[in-house]
Write a protein that holds these residues in place. Structure first.
Motif, PDB file in Angstrom:
ATOM      1  N   UNK A   4      -1.800   6.868   8.520  1.00 45.41           N
ATOM      2  CA  UNK A   4      -2.401   7.038   7.288  1.00 45.41           C
ATOM      3  C   UNK A   4      -4.007   6.301   7.556  1.00 45.41           C
ATOM      4  N   UNK A   5      -4.742   7.149   6.852  1.00 46.13           N
ATOM      5  CA  UNK A   5      -6.391   6.308   6.899  1.00 46.13           C
ATOM      6  C   UNK A   5      -5.946   5.027   5.835  1.00 46.13           C
ATOM      7  N   UNK A   6      -4.968   4.853   5.115  1.00 44.12           N
ATOM      8  CA  UNK A   6      -4.881   4.188   3.912  1.00 44.12           C
ATOM      9  C   UNK A   6      -3.812   3.272   4.107  1.00 44.12           C
ATOM     10  N   UNK A   7      -3.237   3.652   4.889  1.00 46.38           N
ATOM     11  CA  UNK A   7      -2.098   2.038   5.942  1.00 46.38           C
ATOM     12  C   UNK A   7      -2.997   1.050   6.591  1.00 46.38           C
ATOM     13  N   UNK A   8      -3.784   2.082   7.376  1.00 49.06           N
ATOM     14  CA  UNK A   8      -4.738   1.258   8.644  1.00 49.06           C
ATOM     15  C   UNK A   8      -5.386   0.291   7.586  1.00 49.06           C
ATOM     16  N   UNK A   9      -5.694   0.606   6.303  1.00 45.04           N
ATOM     17  CA  UNK A   9      -6.692  -0.615   5.614  1.00 45.04           C
ATOM     18  C   UNK A   9      -5.815  -1.622   4.669  1.00 45.04           C
ATOM     19  N   UNK A  10      -4.288  -1.066   4.726  1.00 44.59           N
ATOM     20  CA  UNK A  10      -3.442  -2.166   4.378  1.00 44.59           C
ATOM     21  C   UNK A  10      -3.614  -3.038   5.462  1.00 44.59           C
ATOM     22  N   UNK A  11      -3.316  -2.714   6.717  1.00 47.58           N
ATOM     23  CA  UNK A  11      -3.029  -3.318   7.798  1.00 47.58           C
ATOM     24  C   UNK A  11      -4.369  -4.589   7.714  1.00 47.58           C
ATOM     25  N   UNK A  12      -5.490  -3.859   7.125  1.00 46.12           N
ATOM     26  CA  UNK A  12      -6.506  -4.675   7.446  1.00 46.12           C
ATOM     27  C   UNK A  12      -6.503  -6.065   6.756  1.00 46.12           C
ATOM     28  N   UNK A  13      -6.160  -5.385   5.142  1.00 45.85           N
ATOM     29  CA  UNK A  13      -5.815  -6.357   4.041  1.00 45.85           C
ATOM     30  C   UNK A  13      -5.154  -7.900   5.472  1.00 45.85           C
ATOM     31  N   UNK A  14      -3.994  -7.267   5.982  1.00 54.27           N
ATOM     32  CA  UNK A  14      -2.762  -8.200   6.256  1.00 54.27           C
ATOM     33  C   UNK A  14      -3.867  -9.165   7.704  1.00 54.27           C
TER      34      UNK A  14
ATOM     35  N   UNK B  36      -6.873 -10.696   7.253  1.00 51.96           N
ATOM     36  CA  UNK B  36      -7.029 -11.302   6.594  1.00 51.96           C
ATOM     37  C   UNK B  36      -6.617 -12.654   5.810  1.00 51.96           C
ATOM     38  N   UNK B  37      -5.041 -12.193   5.578  1.00 50.99           N
ATOM     39  CA  UNK B  37      -4.305 -12.972   5.075  1.00 50.99           C
ATOM     40  C   UNK B  37      -4.092 -12.251   3.668  1.00 50.99           C
ATOM     41  N   UNK B  38      -4.699 -11.292   3.477  1.00 50.63           N
ATOM     42  CA  UNK B  38      -4.150 -11.096   2.379  1.00 50.63           C
ATOM     43  C   UNK B  38      -2.880  -9.922   2.203  1.00 50.63           C
ATOM     44  N   UNK B  39      -2.086  -9.578   0.949  1.00 48.30           N
ATOM     45  CA  UNK B  39      -0.700  -9.201   0.253  1.00 48.30           C
ATOM     46  C   UNK B  39      -0.822  -7.946   0.507  1.00 48.30           C
ATOM     47  N   UNK B  40      -1.278  -7.668   1.374  1.00 49.84           N
ATOM     48  CA  UNK B  40      -0.913  -5.133   0.994  1.00 49.84           C
ATOM     49  C   UNK B  40       0.130  -5.035   0.123  1.00 49.84           C
ATOM     50  N   UNK B  41       0.968  -5.949  -0.279  1.00 47.64           N
ATOM     51  CA  UNK B  41       2.570  -4.628  -0.901  1.00 47.64           C
ATOM     52  C   UNK B  41       1.913  -4.646  -2.358  1.00 47.64           C
ATOM     53  N   UNK B  42       0.897  -5.712  -2.600  1.00 41.02           N
ATOM     54  CA  UNK B  42       0.191  -5.708  -3.543  1.00 41.02           C
ATOM     55  C   UNK B  42      -0.164  -4.988  -4.114  1.00 41.02           C
ATOM     56  N   UNK B  43      -1.621  -4.098  -3.498  1.00 39.21           N
ATOM     57  CA  UNK B  43      -2.593  -3.559  -3.717  1.00 39.21           C
ATOM     58  C   UNK B  43      -1.563  -2.502  -2.593  1.00 39.21           C
ATOM     59  N   UNK B  44      -1.079  -1.598  -3.288  1.00 40.78           N
ATOM     60  CA  UNK B  44      -0.900  -0.426  -1.971  1.00 40.78           C
ATOM     61  C   UNK B  44      -1.811   1.063  -2.139  1.00 40.78           C
ATOM     62  N   UNK B  45      -1.466   0.965  -3.725  1.00 38.05           N
ATOM     63  CA  UNK B  45      -1.905   1.781  -4.412  1.00 38.05           C
ATOM     64  C   UNK B  45      -3.897   2.814  -4.867  1.00 38.05           C
ATOM     65  N   UNK B  46      -3.960   3.462  -4.325  1.00 39.31           N
ATOM     66  CA  UNK B  46      -4.951   3.990  -4.098  1.00 39.31           C
ATOM     67  C   UNK B  46      -5.991   3.796  -5.957  1.00 39.31           C
ATOM     68  N   UNK B  47      -6.515   3.361  -6.329  1.00 41.49           N
ATOM     69  CA  UNK B  47      -7.089   2.395  -7.270  1.00 41.49           C
ATOM     70  C   UNK B  47      -8.823   3.207  -7.585  1.00 41.49           C
ATOM     71  N   UNK B  48      -8.802   3.829  -8.986  1.00 39.54           N
ATOM     72  CA  UNK B  48     -10.942   4.159  -9.865  1.00 39.54           C
ATOM     73  C   UNK B  48     -10.649   3.030 -11.205  1.00 39.54           C
ATOM     74  N   UNK B  49     -11.777   2.142 -10.797  1.00 39.74           N
ATOM     75  CA  UNK B  49     -11.778   1.247 -11.646  1.00 39.74           C
ATOM     76  C   UNK B  49     -12.542   2.564 -13.324  1.00 39.74           C
TER      77      UNK B  49
END
Length: 625
Positions: A417-427, A429-442
């Motif tokens: 899924x496209x969002x899963x690809x973004x979680x991979x991108x986070x990793x 960059x040294x960022x923890x994907x599990x902490x930010x795995x949900x879509x969010x609107x400000x």
């Protein structure tokens, strides 16, 4: 540092774009610009007040001026903006210094891909011709000045290389550039045809030599002359010319000496950096990337800037976590295959320079074919670290030079899924994907109290994704039988106002289409129990608001699972949902729906939607009791 004179022939880009590009090159070098083309275009260059050390020259005066000035420099770097403008690495120039009787040419794309899979004549609209500019030692300039004056276009490097072979000189193939600025019109069909006609000078000058090396190019010259009369090549002529050019390039490369210089490792630590995220795309693409935004905002970066479209203003304008959000015209998000691509670049550069300070890192969370000028902008703004995705396999042939503008080109997992690809991108960059795995609107609550309300999303990015208005009207009337106390609210943009009026007149639905901002629409969705609609930005906003989704998709269930319209790749993320699809496509639509208007989606009946919505929603209700 070696002293260099850069001669740049311009026939496409506007003066302020070229000025901005050269401001990112060594200030110790000298720059001569030779504009060619329409009289007004040439006049614009002579009238422009360049802030960098540029001299604008008439092409007819170039020969004498160059022969006089050449002795003052170590190298003459020659390029043109109808191909790719390449800044060489200092280590490549040092290597060339130690090679007697050797000229250098740039060969892009020669290290990252297996070109055999990219340059098949059937699939690719431009031949394997990425020799982009030349570096000529001053003592050899008299051998090549004729070509610099007569044919400084994307074929110049081939001319220079062939002349070197003819004179028994060596050719040094440079592959590690400091920066690349491709022609923004690279994929334009008009541009490609022009490239083919420009090669006539090369065939004329080296026809005898090429006849011995490959075959007689005269039939190809005849095709070019035919094109100059008719204005078009036949497909057979295109294939013949492209095949010949690919063979010619391969011969040049095989006779050359390849550089063994490797790219420097890229540091992906964002802490303490000024970081800009470019996401100039459709609403849904931006929403599915919000987990990535959240991770970067929490990365320890000094400042985070976001460049997106004007359509997203109401979503981000009150989010003070960004140092700035820069909004570009929404129509610019799909300029990739537009002949106005260069004009879009010039306009966006003028806008963004006023708001974006010096940045250390540019991030491009975009897979598939890039459809905007973001990477061009990052090169022009001299952002030293540019990290993004290598394009998907089917799109390599369109995206090769776009990928060259990245300093760090990542190869993400494909069948996800496209969002899963973004979680991979986070990793990465040294960022923890599990902490930010949900879509969010400000500023949109995910736990808002919900009303007995179904939201009907009528819009979509294109008409082929929209279920007919008559179907939605019948669906609402059917659902009202089962849920008589519920509100049915219509949402969408101004492009579906007529559909909304029809549905309002034939049902008791509340019509809010065209009246709410995206942020206000998100709040309505967040306070509703169910979202029903097309594959659209509103659908992804519903997922971000934690509102369950019923997606009505045009993509055939029997089609290619990882197509861009497939729910497996772009369906709602992180929320209960069902996707209702046609079982098979209509004629000609086996892998995906090929139409530009309502087509395969029309196979979805109201009864089939009712049969799937009722048990889905009742299960949701029972789980919430």
């Amino acid at each position: 540092m070696n002293s260099c004179l850069v001669i740049l022939n311009c026939s496409y880009n506007q003066p302020h774009v070229i000025e901005q590009l050269l401001s990112t090159w060594p200030y110790e070098w000298d720059y001569w610009i030779t504009p060619t083309g329409e009289e007004d275009y040439i006049t614009d260059f002579f009238c422009h007040e360049f802030k960098v050390g540029c001299k604008v020259c008439y092409i007819e005066n170039l020969r004498n001026e160059l022969l006089i000035a050449a002795d003052s420099y170590d190298f003459i770097v020659v390029s043109s903006d109808d191909g790719a403008i390449v800044l060489p690495q200092e280590c490549e120039l040092e290597a060339l210094t130690d090679m007697p009787s050797t000229i250098g040419v740039f060969h892009l794309g020669s290290m990252r891909y297996d070109k055999r899979k990219l340059y098949s004549i059937e699939d690719y609209d431009t031949p394997d011709n990425y020799l982009s500019g030349a570096v000529i030692p001053r003592q050899l300039i008299h051998f090549y000045v004729e070509y610099i004056v007569a044919s400084n276009n994307r074929w110049l490097a081939h001319l220079v290389a062939l002349q070197a072979i003819k004179n028994s000189m060596r050719t040094y193939i440079m592959r590690q550039q400091k920066s690349v600025f491709p022609n923004p019109w690279q994929i334009s069909g008009i541009h490609v045809s022009k490239n083919r006609t420009l090669v006539a000078y090369l065939f004329e000058k080296f026809g005898g030599m090429l006849s011995k090396m490959i075959s007689d190019p005269q039939p190809l010259l005849n095709s070019i002359m035919d094109c100059n009369v008719s204005g078009n090549f036949s497909q057979e002529q295109k294939n013949e010319i492209d095949n010949y050019l690919s063979i010619m390039t391969s011969v040049i490369l095989n006779l050359g000496h390849f550089s063994q210089a490797l790219s420097e490792p890229v540091m992906r630590d964002l802490r303490g950096k000024n970081v800009v995220i470019f996401k100039v795309e459709c609403i849904g693409d931006v929403i599915t990337t919000t987990p990535f935004f959240e991770a970067v905002l929490s990365s320890g970066a000094k400042n985070v800037f976001l460049v997106t479209t004007e359509a997203m203003r109401s979503i981000f304008e009150h989010d003070d976590r960004y140092a700035a959000v820069i909004y570009l015209p929404t129509k610019h998000k799909r300029s990739r295959f537009n002949h106005e691509h260069g004009q879009v670049l010039a306009e966006d550069l003028s806008r963004i320079k006023n708001y974006l300070p010096k940045c250390d890192v540019a991030l491009f969370p975009r897979y598939c074919i890039d459809t905007n000028v973001s990477r061009f902008l990052a090169v022009l703004l001299n952002i030293p670290i540019r990290i993004g995705f290598q394009s998907e396999p089917l799109c390599h042939r369109y995206n090769l030079l776009y990928d060259q503008m990245l300093t760090d080109c990542l190869s993400p997992p494909f069948e996800v899924h496209e969002t899963a690809r973004m979680l991979w991108f986070m990793e990465q960059l040294g960022l923890k994907s599990k902490k930010y795995s949900c879509l969010k609107l400000p500023l949109v609550a995910q736990d808002a109290s919900r009303h007995q309300r179904f939201v009907i999303g009528l819009g979509a990015a294109s008409p082929d994704r929209r279920w007919p208005k008559e179907c939605y009207s019948n669906l609402i009337n059917e659902l009202r039988y089962y849920y008589p106390m519920y509100e049915f609210v219509l949402l969408g943009g101004i492009d579906v106002i007529d559909d909304a009026v029809y549905i309002e007149m034939t049902t008791k639905a509340i019509n809010m289409v065209g009246n709410l901002s995206l942020h206000a629409s998100a709040k309505v969705i967040a306070e509703s129990e169910l979202y029903i609609g097309n594959d659209s930005g509103l659908m992804h906003m519903a997922a971000a608001a934690k509102t369950p989704v019923v997606e009505i998709s045009k993509h055939p269930a029997s089609g290619y699972i990882w197509h861009a319209n497939s729910p497996k790749r772009f369906g709602p993320w992180g929320v209960p949902f069902i996707s209702i699809q046609p079982t098979h496509g209509l004629d000609g639509c086996s892998d995906c729906c090929q139409a530009n208007d309502v087509h395969c989606i029309s196979l979805i009946s109201v009864d089939s939607v009712i049969r799937k919505i009722l048990p889905f929603y009742e299960l949701l209700r029972s789980n919430n009791q």
